[in-house]
Design a protein around this motif. Structure first.
Motif, PDB file in Angstrom:
ATOM      1  N   LYS A 157      -1.857   4.937   9.757  1.00 15.04           N
ATOM      2  CA  LYS A 157      -0.405   4.742   9.862  1.00 15.04           C
ATOM      3  C   LYS A 157       0.320   5.389   8.685  1.00 15.04           C
ATOM      4  CE  LYS A 157      -0.857   0.663  12.687  1.00 15.04           C
ATOM      5  NZ  LYS A 157      -0.923  -0.791  12.779  1.00 15.04           N
ATOM      6  N   ALA A 158      -0.237   5.224   7.489  1.00 15.62           N
ATOM      7  CA  ALA A 158       0.390   5.824   6.302  1.00 15.62           C
ATOM      8  C   ALA A 158       0.430   7.342   6.428  1.00 15.62           C
ATOM      9  CB  ALA A 158      -0.374   5.413   5.041  1.00 15.62           C
ATOM     10  N   GLN A 159      -0.645   7.917   6.952  1.00 15.40           N
ATOM     11  CA  GLN A 159      -0.680   9.372   7.129  1.00 15.40           C
ATOM     12  C   GLN A 159       0.344   9.825   8.158  1.00 15.40           C
ATOM     13  OE1 GLN A 159      -2.406  11.926   5.402  1.00 15.40           O
ATOM     14  NE2 GLN A 159      -2.312  10.118   4.110  1.00 15.40           N
ATOM     15  N   PRO A 196      -7.957  -2.663   1.163  1.00 15.08           N
ATOM     16  CA  PRO A 196      -6.937  -2.085   0.276  1.00 15.08           C
ATOM     17  C   PRO A 196      -7.476  -0.790  -0.339  1.00 15.08           C
ATOM     18  CG  PRO A 196      -7.311  -4.411  -0.212  1.00 15.08           C
ATOM     19  CD  PRO A 196      -8.383  -3.995   0.750  1.00 15.08           C
ATOM     20  N   ARG A 197      -6.629   0.212  -0.425  1.00 13.98           N
ATOM     21  CA  ARG A 197      -7.108   1.496  -0.956  1.00 13.98           C
ATOM     22  C   ARG A 197      -7.514   1.363  -2.410  1.00 13.98           C
ATOM     23  NH1 ARG A 197      -2.974   5.826   0.280  1.00 13.98           N
ATOM     24  NH2 ARG A 197      -3.796   6.509  -1.725  1.00 13.98           N
ATOM     25  N   ARG A 213       7.551   2.736   2.788  1.00 16.74           N
ATOM     26  CA  ARG A 213       6.762   1.696   2.114  1.00 16.74           C
ATOM     27  C   ARG A 213       7.363   1.347   0.758  1.00 16.74           C
ATOM     28  NH1 ARG A 213       0.811   1.294   4.206  1.00 16.74           N
ATOM     29  NH2 ARG A 213       1.105   2.197   6.271  1.00 16.74           N
ATOM     30  N   ASP A 219      -4.602   1.145   8.742  1.00 19.36           N
ATOM     31  CA  ASP A 219      -3.344   1.224   7.993  1.00 19.36           C
ATOM     32  C   ASP A 219      -3.202   2.578   7.312  1.00 19.36           C
ATOM     33  OD1 ASP A 219      -0.889  -0.043   6.985  1.00 19.36           O
ATOM     34  OD2 ASP A 219      -1.841   0.236   5.041  1.00 19.36           O
ATOM     35  N   GLU A 232       3.135   8.214   8.919  1.00 16.09           N
ATOM     36  CA  GLU A 232       4.459   8.041   8.301  1.00 16.09           C
ATOM     37  C   GLU A 232       4.759   9.217   7.370  1.00 16.09           C
ATOM     38  OE1 GLU A 232       4.157   4.253   6.318  1.00 16.09           O
ATOM     39  OE2 GLU A 232       3.770   3.214   8.216  1.00 16.09           O
ATOM     40  N   GLN A 245       0.604   7.286  -1.949  1.00 19.31           N
ATOM     41  CA  GLN A 245      -0.422   8.147  -1.358  1.00 19.31           C
ATOM     42  C   GLN A 245      -1.032   8.950  -2.508  1.00 19.31           C
ATOM     43  OE1 GLN A 245       0.519  10.044   2.425  1.00 19.31           O
ATOM     44  NE2 GLN A 245       1.501   8.182   3.146  1.00 19.31           N
ATOM     45  N   GLN A 263       0.859  -1.196   0.000  1.00 23.17           N
ATOM     46  CA  GLN A 263       0.000   0.000   0.000  1.00 23.17           C
ATOM     47  C   GLN A 263       0.892   1.242   0.000  1.00 23.17           C
ATOM     48  OE1 GLN A 263      -3.971   0.050   0.413  1.00 23.17           O
ATOM     49  NE2 GLN A 263      -3.190  -1.525  -0.979  1.00 23.17           N
TER      50      GLN A 263
END
Lengths: 157, 722
Positions: free
Chosen positions: B622-624, B210-211, A141, B619, B626, A98, A95
């Motif tokens: 978490k991505a934001q 999943p996005r 990632r 998740d 990161e 962004q 994933q």
């Protein structure tokens, strides 16, 4: 103006254009292959990365006149038939993207890395990917995705 | 359930589109309308009038009212809807909703006004209840239709994974198969908390999907506005001054007009626009422009020299705009056993979103309509200012929202949309793609403001903080004042004010806005006090947060996951910071080292613990975090935009450097505190944690405070050598 015949993703494209026009603008605005992105125009961000004979190149600083007729150009659209290159699958598994804008370039750079070095160390990944900027900060990632792809590739017989 | 709208009405249309289900606004209007013709008219005017579309092949298209700039709205908002609709996620696809704020707006930005705005980390907060309500209503209509079809009471029916089920009769029907039997109920209920799904049955909220936008972003097919190609499309570029607001005089108009492919020159107050047949022709002409620039408000301004003036302003007796005045700060300082004072500074920073600004605009031949393709964070006017700019009615403007190649606040401005409109108007009806070069994007940016912040704190003999005073000097109102509040800290006397300066530099919200500089100053001051009293900065915060249990929980969690207090390599140190941003509470800890010969700081690890209320997609949170932390490290260690005699000095990634992969930490770990509170935003929580956490680690490691952002190697060496 001059005529150019380009081999892009195993297809022949003919364009009549000024010699100094960069491959980036030819791909995007003349041929409609918009997966390759404009980011900086001076080869410092890597968004425009394509493969020329398998090597990652910054298409934004590549004048069309510098390409030889038999050179094979691969863009993100031609990396795999169905977006199922091991790198692309790993990118989804991690994933990674962004906003996604830099990701075509990241993926092309990463695919070239694994073609050259199927089992890179983390340090080798960072060195090879250092020319590709990501403002959303997806770097961790990206590293993870490359490690996933490397592992999958090395498991293949 | 309460408050019903009445009047039975079928909402079927032809062409595979079976049902539009809305939550408020247009739909009740249609349902309550007795005039069939008028209903048709509304449907025609708003071809998509609500949140979901069922298609004949069983697909469920959910409309996302927010921009997708990487923050995951394309997945998280539809997940909320699908949860209450009880949809089969494998049948769900997501599309951007039309930019129609009366249908798709949220009132969480401004009371009694529906707004479509993807800013301030507020879309999950802004749409949570709307999406739940709409999803529940969609499910109700499907159940009602099944009940009518099977001629059984609705109460006997249930749903599961995209099917309506009659348990007694042992029958089930998929949502897609219900299409021929769809009927609108007499009453469309408004659901309340007790009607919604029990969280223990959640399948999407709190459970990662999943996005939905990632596959196309990996294949290179995701469409950004810059990718739009239209028949007969022309290309536009603008040359803007290096001095913001300077106005141009073009000295070689006829030469430019004679160049290959140049179609037209368009004069703006602050720029010269070129329209050409191809992008390369437009760029070639731009290079040859010979322009004389006028003076402007920012002429003579020097960004690195202005701090002396700001220090004087901070010392001035006249106060500015008071933001907080609780207790009695003056007596607190007077009666303190120990007073602390320090100035903190931050230089300008630039957004550097990877997709340079651009727009594609087509104005109708009569000048009375416009269609726009754009990556926008939208705005209070969901038509992005175009109706006013062209003097045409809002309904004549169609906005086609595209993916955003980064926003970070920059795409909540409309300058690049109106410029495109200004060009397209001149060549109507041919569409124009306006592209800003990276150089344009840097030098005519709208930056996070430069500020000076004077902090004063009072403490008693035991090291309890009894007073806290914060004066920010800078331009931009809330741009420099956001984040100045310290509500979660138990300090009896608090004072904060803003003293305005105006330099004529373009400014805008930049990820986390004033929180970056203000939390830097506040959190560093706390650590400087802790250091003076030889207290552990985590302990001091534990005391300060004693009356704020949710905030305290993030502190304790961060302490735990970062192994705070345990022995580490002598060349490394950890720093801690707590803050609130967009309603989310966060504590961050970083571990750094410093190269004392080069002055380079390396961040090795970053941990954060966050209470963001109910988390839709863990998740993605978490991505934001990161991404926010990486952007924070970038801005704190590298980024500096400077102005000399009014002129922006940087132009591209050569001289405005952002963090590269070689400088990322080994790990970023994100803990999420479980909560039943409504969801809040996390897109901006990571970024402002970074400056203070790094500076606090640096203070621990070296005994010296870093008080001026960014912490470039030269500045770090200066601090180490003084």
């Amino acid at each position: 103006m001059a005529d150019y015949s380009l081999n892009i993703n195993n297809q022949t494209y003919n364009v009549e254009i000024k010699e100094e026009t960069t491959l980036l603008w030819v791909l995007r605005e003349h041929l409609g292959l918009t997966g390759t992105k404009y980011g900086c125009g001076i080869a410092l961000c890597g968004s425009c990365t394509v493969h020329v004979d398998g090597k990652p190149m910054r298409s934004c600083t590549l004048p069309i006149s510098s390409l030889k007729k038999d050179q094979k150009i691969t863009t993100i659209e031609g990396l795999s038939p169905n977006g199922d290159h091991e790198i692309q699958k790993a990118w989804i598994e991690a994933q990674a993207p962004q906003c996604g804008y830099c990701q075509s370039g990241q993926i092309m750079q990463a695919a070239a890395l694994l073609a050259e070095n199927p089992s890179p160390t983390r340090e080798e990944i960072k060195i090879y990917m250092n020319g590709n900027l990501c403002r959303c900060g997806t770097y961790l990632r990206i590293v993870k995705a490359i490690e996933i792809a490397a592992e999958k590739t090395s498991q293949k017989p | 359930m309460n408050k019903a709208v009445s009047r039975r009405e079928f909402l079927k249309t032809s062409g595979g589109v079976a049902l539009f289900i809305g939550v408020s606004g247009i739909l009740p209007q249609m349902i309550s309308c007795k005039n069939k013709k008028e209903v048709q008219g509304i449907i025609q005017k708003h071809p998509l009038t609500a949140w979901v579309q069922l298609t004949d092949d069983g697909r469920i298209i959910i409309f996302n009212p927010a921009a997708e700039m990487g923050q995951g709205s394309m997945t998280s908002l539809p997940a909320i809807f699908a949860e209450e609709m009880d949809a089969d996620w494998s049948m769900v696809s997501v599309e951007f909703s039309p930019q129609e704020s009366d249908i798709y707006g949220s009132d969480k930005w401004s009371p009694n006004q529906k707004v479509m705005l993807s800013a301030g980390s507020r879309i999950t907060y802004g749409y949570y209840s709307i999406m739940r309500q709409a999803g529940a209503q969609a499910r109700y209509i499907l159940m009602h239709s099944a009940a009518e079809h099977w001629k059984v009471p609705l109460a006997e029916l249930s749903t599961a994974n995209g099917e309506v089920i009659d348990n007694q009769a042992g029958k089930r029907i998929s949502y897609g198969d219900l299409i021929p039997y769809l009927v609108m109920p007499d009453n469309l209920p408004e659901f309340s908390e007790s009607d919604f799904k029990d969280p223990k049955n959640y399948r999407f909220i709190g459970i990662d999907q999943p996005r939905v936008d990632i596959p196309e972003k990996v294949m290179g097919t995701a469409q950004f506005a810059i990718d739009i190609q239209l028949p007969q499309m022309l290309y536009g570029v603008l040359e803007r001054g290096k001095v913001h607001g300077a106005s141009p005089t073009l000295n070689n108009e006829s030469e430019i007009l004679s160049l290959d492919g140049v179609v037209k020159l368009v004069r703006f107050d602050y720029a010269i626009g070129i329209i050409a047949e191809t992008i390369d022709q437009a760029l070639a002409a731009k290079k040859l422009l010979n322009i004389s620039w006028s003076e402007a408000l920012s002429s003579g301004f020097n960004s690195q020299e202005c701090y002396k003036k700001y220090e004087k302003i901070a010392s001035d007796k006249a106060t500015g705009k008071v933001i907080i005045d609780e207790g009695d700060i003056k007596s607190a300082i007077k009666s303190a056993d120990q007073n602390f004072t320090a100035d903190f500074k931050n230089d300008y920073v630039y957004h550097a979103q990877m997709e340079p600004l651009n727009s594609v605009v087509q104005v109708g031949a009569d000048g009375k309509s416009a269609e726009v393709w754009v990556g926008s964070q939208q705005g209070f006017d969901s038509k992005l200012g175009i109706p006013k700019y062209l003097g045409i009615p809002a309904e004549n403007v169609k906005i086609n929202l595209q993916y955003l190649g980064g926003g970070f606040g920059r795409r909540s401005m409309t300058d690049f949309v109106l410029e495109g409109t200004g060009l397209a108007r001149e060549v109507a009806p041919r569409p124009v793609k306006l592209i800003w070069t990276r150089e344009d994007d840097v030098s005519y940016g709208a930056y996070r403001p430069l500020t000076l912040q004077r902090l004063r704190a009072a403490a008693d003999a035991q090291g309890n903080i009894t007073g806290f005073s914060h004066c920010v000097v800078g331009d931009g109102g809330n741009l420099v004042a956001s984040g100045i509040r310290i509500d979660y800290y138990d300090i009896p006397n608090i004072y904060a004010e803003w003293r305005e300066v105006s330099e004529g530099i373009r400014l805008k919200h930049w990820r986390s806005v004033g929180h970056g500089p203000n939390k830097f100053a506040i959190e560093c001051m706390i650590d400087e006090i802790a250091a003076y009293f030889k207290k552990d900065p985590a302990d001091l915060r534990r005391k300060l947060l004693a009356k704020s249990p949710r905030a305290l929980a993030t502190l304790e969690k961060a302490i735990a996951i970062s192994d705070w207090g345990s022995a580490i390599d002598a060349n490394r140190a950890k720093g801690i910071a707590f803050l609130e941003r967009s309603g989310t509470l966060s504590t961050g800890v970083c571990e750094i080292s410093v190269d004392r010969t080069t002055g380079k700081i390396t961040v090795h690890h970053f941990w954060s613990a966050n209470d963001a209320g109910i988390v839709i997609q863990p998740d993605n949170v978490k991505a934001q975090m990161e991404g926010g932390i990486i952007m924070g490290i970038s801005s704190v260690l590298k980024e500096q935009l400077t102005i000399v005699n009014g002129k922006v000095q940087q132009s591209n990634f050569s001289d405005y450097q952002i963090l590269r992969i070689e400088d990322i930490p080994d790990s970023i770990e994100t803990a999420i505190i479980e909560s039943k509170e409504p969801p809040r935003g996390v897109g901006e929580s990571g970024t402002p944690l970074v400056a203070c956490a790094i500076a606090n680690a640096f203070l621990k490691l070296t005994g010296k405070p870093l008080r001026h952002l960014p912490f470039t190697p030269e500045r770090v060496l200066n601090v180490l050598n003084t």
